[in-house]
Design an enzyme around this catalytic site. Structure first.
Site, PDB file in Angstrom:
ATOM      1  CD  GLN A  95      -1.108  -0.452   3.704  1.00 48.28           C
ATOM      2  OE1 GLN A  95      -1.374   0.418   4.527  1.00 48.28           O
ATOM      3  NE2 GLN A  95      -1.601  -1.688   3.775  1.00 48.28           N
ATOM      4  CG  HIS A  97      -0.301   5.565   3.848  1.00 55.90           C
ATOM      5  ND1 HIS A  97      -1.446   4.791   3.783  1.00 55.90           N
ATOM      6  CD2 HIS A  97       0.566   4.886   4.648  1.00 55.90           C
ATOM      7  CE1 HIS A  97      -1.278   3.708   4.523  1.00 55.90           C
ATOM      8  NE2 HIS A  97      -0.070   3.738   5.055  1.00 55.90           N
ATOM      9  CD  GLU A 132       1.945   3.562   8.047  1.00 54.76           C
ATOM     10  OE1 GLU A 132       0.740   3.902   8.179  1.00 54.76           O
ATOM     11  OE2 GLU A 132       2.295   2.454   7.625  1.00 54.76           O
ATOM     12  CG  HIS A 253       4.182   0.850   3.592  1.00 53.00           C
ATOM     13  ND1 HIS A 253       3.676   1.927   2.895  1.00 53.00           N
ATOM     14  CD2 HIS A 253       3.333   0.640   4.640  1.00 53.00           C
ATOM     15  CE1 HIS A 253       2.584   2.364   3.496  1.00 53.00           C
ATOM     16  NE2 HIS A 253       2.336   1.597   4.548  1.00 53.00           N
ATOM     17  NE  ARG A 272      -6.569  -2.344   1.793  1.00 55.01           N
ATOM     18  CZ  ARG A 272      -7.513  -1.474   2.159  1.00 55.01           C
ATOM     19  NH1 ARG A 272      -8.198  -0.816   1.232  1.00 55.01           N
ATOM     20  NH2 ARG A 272      -7.780  -1.289   3.430  1.00 55.01           N
TER      21      ARG A 272
END
Length: 387
Positions: A95, A97, A132, A253, A272
């Site tokens: 995926q 972000h 993240e 990642h 995804r």
């Protein structure tokens, strides 16, 4: 004073049936429990223990008192970060972000298309970015960023399959990585099946090679998924407890196994690319994907006080994560702050925290005493008031 929280658990197929239950000191639910959420994201907000109010409601009632003036001015009247525990039993999807700008655009486009927030085809659940970090609690395995294209090409050149040898030739070109990724992700179903089958056979035959051995393992979980092609191109990490990896916007990642604490900006936006039965939004992945191979993505902790290790992430104002050895630490950074105990027990300004429990410390508390025996994580912002 500190507020004791009750925290929701999300069940996904890749989760562990026992890890989060053991962390919380209760019997397993019988379902794979994947994520423990600590925060105020509207998708799964923590609640105030004893009265059931969402943490978001507590903040909305007094934004400046709970968050502080600097946080409200920078992020608005909302908690800008979210803390999770990940219990990974089987590999997650590959995926990426978005940036804030991409999230705003994507959210608006999905609204315009009439997709409800709970529609399984929806990728954007808010208008925020999602930088993240994953900090290992147990040995933790992850794919993060693209590997050196030349190294991947060298492995593929040993293949006897013409499609894989041809991919190696593409990777030798200056823009070869992006061209190959775009080609592989947009193949029609028949062509994708052909090359995935070839890669799976290659991986089975060469499983002693770490790169192909990893693909072989992933193929056992996702035997016909074109995400196997992308996994071949990614960089593999095995983190020991206390080690961390940072994932900025646009970096592909996948988390493969183990338990980790995951601090992030408060968002649930996930695009995804493969290794999943869920919705894959290829066009949007290709819009936001960053192709440059990542250098060092590990985040070494820095000791800032006895018993307190900081994981610095330059340029991300939402995140200031620290790992606290409770027997040595005293006062922690001012709020707004989340405190999560992962080993032993703690007391936060007199509020008792058993293993697996968490508390919210408002900005109105100038000094917060954190004592106990074990290990906790604290998460606040990187703004001046939180230093």
């Amino acid at each position: 004073m500190a507020v004791l929280l009750d925290n929701p658990v999300r069940s996904y197929a890749w989760g562990s049936p026992t890890v989060i239950a053991e962390l919380l000191g209760r019997a397993p639910s019988g379902q794979p429990e994947a994520e423990l959420w600590v925060g105020a994201h509207p998708g799964s907000p923590s609640t105030v223990a004893g009265d059931g109010r969402p943490l978001s409601a507590l903040i909305e009632a007094d934004p400046v008192g709970t968050l502080g003036d600097a946080v409200v001015r920078r992020f608005g009247p909302r908690l800008p970060f979210l803390l999770k525990v990940l219990a990974v039993e089987r590999p997650l999807s590959i995926q990426v972000h978005p940036t804030i700008e991409q999230a705003v655009e994507g959210y608006a486009a999905e609204d315009a298309a009439g997709l409800a927030l709970d529609d399984p085809r929806r990728s954007y659940h808010d208008r925020n970015h999602k930088p993240e970090m994953a900090v290992a609690v147990t040995p933790f395995e992850a794919l993060v960023g693209f590997d050196d294209p030349a190294a991947v090409a060298a492995s593929l050149e040993q293949s006897e399959h013409p499609d894989l040898v041809g991919a190696a030739a593409v990777l030798r070109d200056d823009d070869g990585l992006e061209r190959l990724v775009r080609r592989w992700l947009t193949l029609d179903a028949a062509a994708a099946t052909q090359i995935v089958t070839a890669l799976t056979a290659e991986a089975s035959a060469r499983r002693a090679d770490p790169r192909f051995g990893l693909v072989h393992r992933l193929a056992e979980a996702y035997p016909h998924d074109r995400g196997l092609l992308l996994a071949l191109l990614l960089r593999h990490h095995v983190l020991e407890p206390g080690e961390a990896v940072f994932v900025p916007a646009g970096v592909p990642h996948a988390y493969l196994s183990g338990v980790a604490v995951e601090p992030q900006a408060s968002s649930d936006n996930t695009l995804r690319a493969g290794l999943t039965p869920k919705h894959v939004d290829t066009a949007e992945v290709l819009r936001i994907l960053r192709y440059e191979p990542r250098g060092e993505v590990l985040v070494p902790p820095v000791v800032i006080d006895p018993g307190i290790e900081l994981y610095p992430v330059p340029g991300v104002d939402e995140l200031r994560l620290a790992r606290v050895l409770l027997s040595r630490a005293g006062v922690i950074a001012p709020g707004p702050c989340l405190v999560l105990v992962v080993e032993g027990t703690a007391s936060v300004d007199g509020v008792a925290l058993a293993r697996g429990r968490a508390a919210f410390v408002p900005a109105s508390e100038p000094d917060t005493a954190l004592t106990g025996d074990g290990v906790a994580f604290t998460l606040t912002t990187a703004l001046d008031q939180a230093r």
